[in-house]
Scaffold this motif. Structure first.
Motif, short mmCIF file in Angstrom:
data_model
loop_
_atom_site.label_atom_id
_atom_site.label_comp_id
_atom_site.label_asym_id
_atom_site.label_seq_id
_atom_site.Cartn_x
_atom_site.Cartn_y
_atom_site.Cartn_z
N THR A 124 0.82 -1.21 0.00
CA THR A 124 0.00 0.00 0.00
C THR A 124 0.86 1.26 0.00
O THR A 124 0.33 2.36 -0.04
CB THR A 124 -0.96 0.04 1.21
N ARG A 125 2.17 1.09 0.03
CA ARG A 125 3.11 2.21 0.00
C ARG A 125 3.99 2.09 -1.25
O ARG A 125 5.07 1.51 -1.19
CB ARG A 125 4.00 2.20 1.24
N PRO A 126 3.55 2.62 -2.38
CA PRO A 126 4.36 2.51 -3.60
C PRO A 126 5.67 3.29 -3.47
O PRO A 126 5.73 4.30 -2.78
CB PRO A 126 3.47 3.09 -4.69
N VAL A 127 6.68 2.80 -4.15
CA VAL A 127 7.99 3.46 -4.16
C VAL A 127 7.83 4.82 -4.81
O VAL A 127 7.21 4.95 -5.86
CB VAL A 127 9.03 2.61 -4.93
N ARG A 128 8.40 5.83 -4.19
CA ARG A 128 8.39 7.17 -4.77
C ARG A 128 9.67 7.35 -5.57
O ARG A 128 10.73 6.88 -5.17
CB ARG A 128 8.33 8.22 -3.66
N GLY A 129 9.57 8.01 -6.69
CA GLY A 129 10.75 8.22 -7.52
C GLY A 129 11.01 7.01 -8.39
O GLY A 129 10.15 6.15 -8.56
N PRO A 130 12.22 6.90 -8.94
CA PRO A 130 12.52 5.79 -9.84
C PRO A 130 12.51 4.45 -9.10
O PRO A 130 12.94 4.37 -7.95
CB PRO A 130 13.92 6.11 -10.37
N LEU A 131 12.01 3.43 -9.78
CA LEU A 131 11.99 2.08 -9.19
C LEU A 131 13.40 1.57 -9.04
O LEU A 131 14.23 1.75 -9.92
CB LEU A 131 11.18 1.11 -10.06
N VAL A 132 13.66 0.91 -7.93
CA VAL A 132 14.96 0.31 -7.69
C VAL A 132 14.82 -1.18 -7.96
O VAL A 132 14.20 -1.89 -7.19
CB VAL A 132 15.42 0.57 -6.23
N GLY A 133 15.35 -1.65 -9.10
CA GLY A 133 15.20 -3.05 -9.47
C GLY A 133 13.72 -3.37 -9.68
O GLY A 133 12.98 -2.61 -10.26
N ALA A 134 13.28 -4.50 -9.15
CA ALA A 134 11.89 -4.93 -9.30
C ALA A 134 11.02 -4.44 -8.15
O ALA A 134 9.83 -4.70 -8.10
CB ALA A 134 11.83 -6.45 -9.38
N ARG A 135 11.61 -3.75 -7.22
CA ARG A 135 10.88 -3.32 -6.03
C ARG A 135 9.86 -2.25 -6.38
O ARG A 135 10.19 -1.23 -6.97
CB ARG A 135 11.86 -2.79 -4.99
N LYS A 136 8.62 -2.48 -5.99
CA LYS A 136 7.54 -1.53 -6.28
C LYS A 136 6.92 -0.97 -5.01
O LYS A 136 6.03 -0.15 -5.09
CB LYS A 136 6.46 -2.24 -7.10
N SER A 137 7.37 -1.45 -3.85
CA SER A 137 6.77 -1.04 -2.58
C SER A 137 7.85 -0.57 -1.61
O SER A 137 8.98 -1.06 -1.64
CB SER A 137 6.02 -2.22 -1.94
N GLU A 138 7.45 0.36 -0.76
CA GLU A 138 8.35 0.86 0.28
C GLU A 138 8.39 -0.13 1.45
O GLU A 138 7.43 -0.85 1.70
CB GLU A 138 7.86 2.21 0.81
N TRP A 139 9.49 -0.09 2.18
CA TRP A 139 9.62 -0.89 3.39
C TRP A 139 9.00 -0.13 4.55
O TRP A 139 9.00 1.11 4.58
CB TRP A 139 11.09 -1.18 3.67
#
Length: 142
Positions: free
Chosen positions: A48-63
């Motif tokens: 429910t917390r999408p990555v802000r800015g450019p995606l890092v690898g395949a990661r689409k969510s924040e920790w």
């Protein structure tokens, strides 16, 4: 928020089944004559917390940090050694919730899972908590 049987699947999906999550804290509170309470702080990805800015690898969510609290604990087992570090949840975690029992398995293994695994000898389910109910809270990583 309470983890119920009907919401346990959505709970696990939200945190990507806690795959590669990291246990950063364990707190066991026991009082004479009462069942214990176990609290775990786990860092995990939150869909429910999408990555802000450019995606890092395949990661689409924040920790984030998820605090899991198991109330009315009747059984628990935690392992940690140099040979077997169990802080990283390589296989994620598994939960089973019913009106009378909550099972949290922090070492479910890669195969199909059943809550009765926590009581069997074997390669998996060596780290778990069994209680009456489980709750969770989500916060930013401190």
């Amino acid at each position: 928020m309470q983890i119920t049987g009907e919401h346990s699947s959505a709970f696990l999906q939200r945190f990507v089944n806690f795959y590669d999550g990291v246990i950063v804290g364990v707190d066991i509170r026991a009082t004479l004559g009462k069942l214990a309470t176990v609290r775990l702080d786990i860092q995990a990805m939150d869909t429910t917390r999408p990555v802000r800015g450019p995606l890092v690898g395949a990661r689409k969510s924040e920790w984030c940090q998820v605090r899991l609290t198991v109330h009315g604990v009747s059984e628990y087992r935690f392992l940690e050694s140099r040979r077997y570090p169990y802080r990283v949840l390589s296989d994620g975690l598994a939960v089973a919730a019913s009106p009378t029992e909550f099972v949290l398995d922090l070492d479910p293994g890669p195969d199909d899972w059943n809550p009765s695994q926590v009581h069997r000898q074997g390669n998996y389910s060596k780290q778990y908590v069994v209680g009456e109910r489980g709750d969770y809270e989500v916060s930013d990583i401190p």
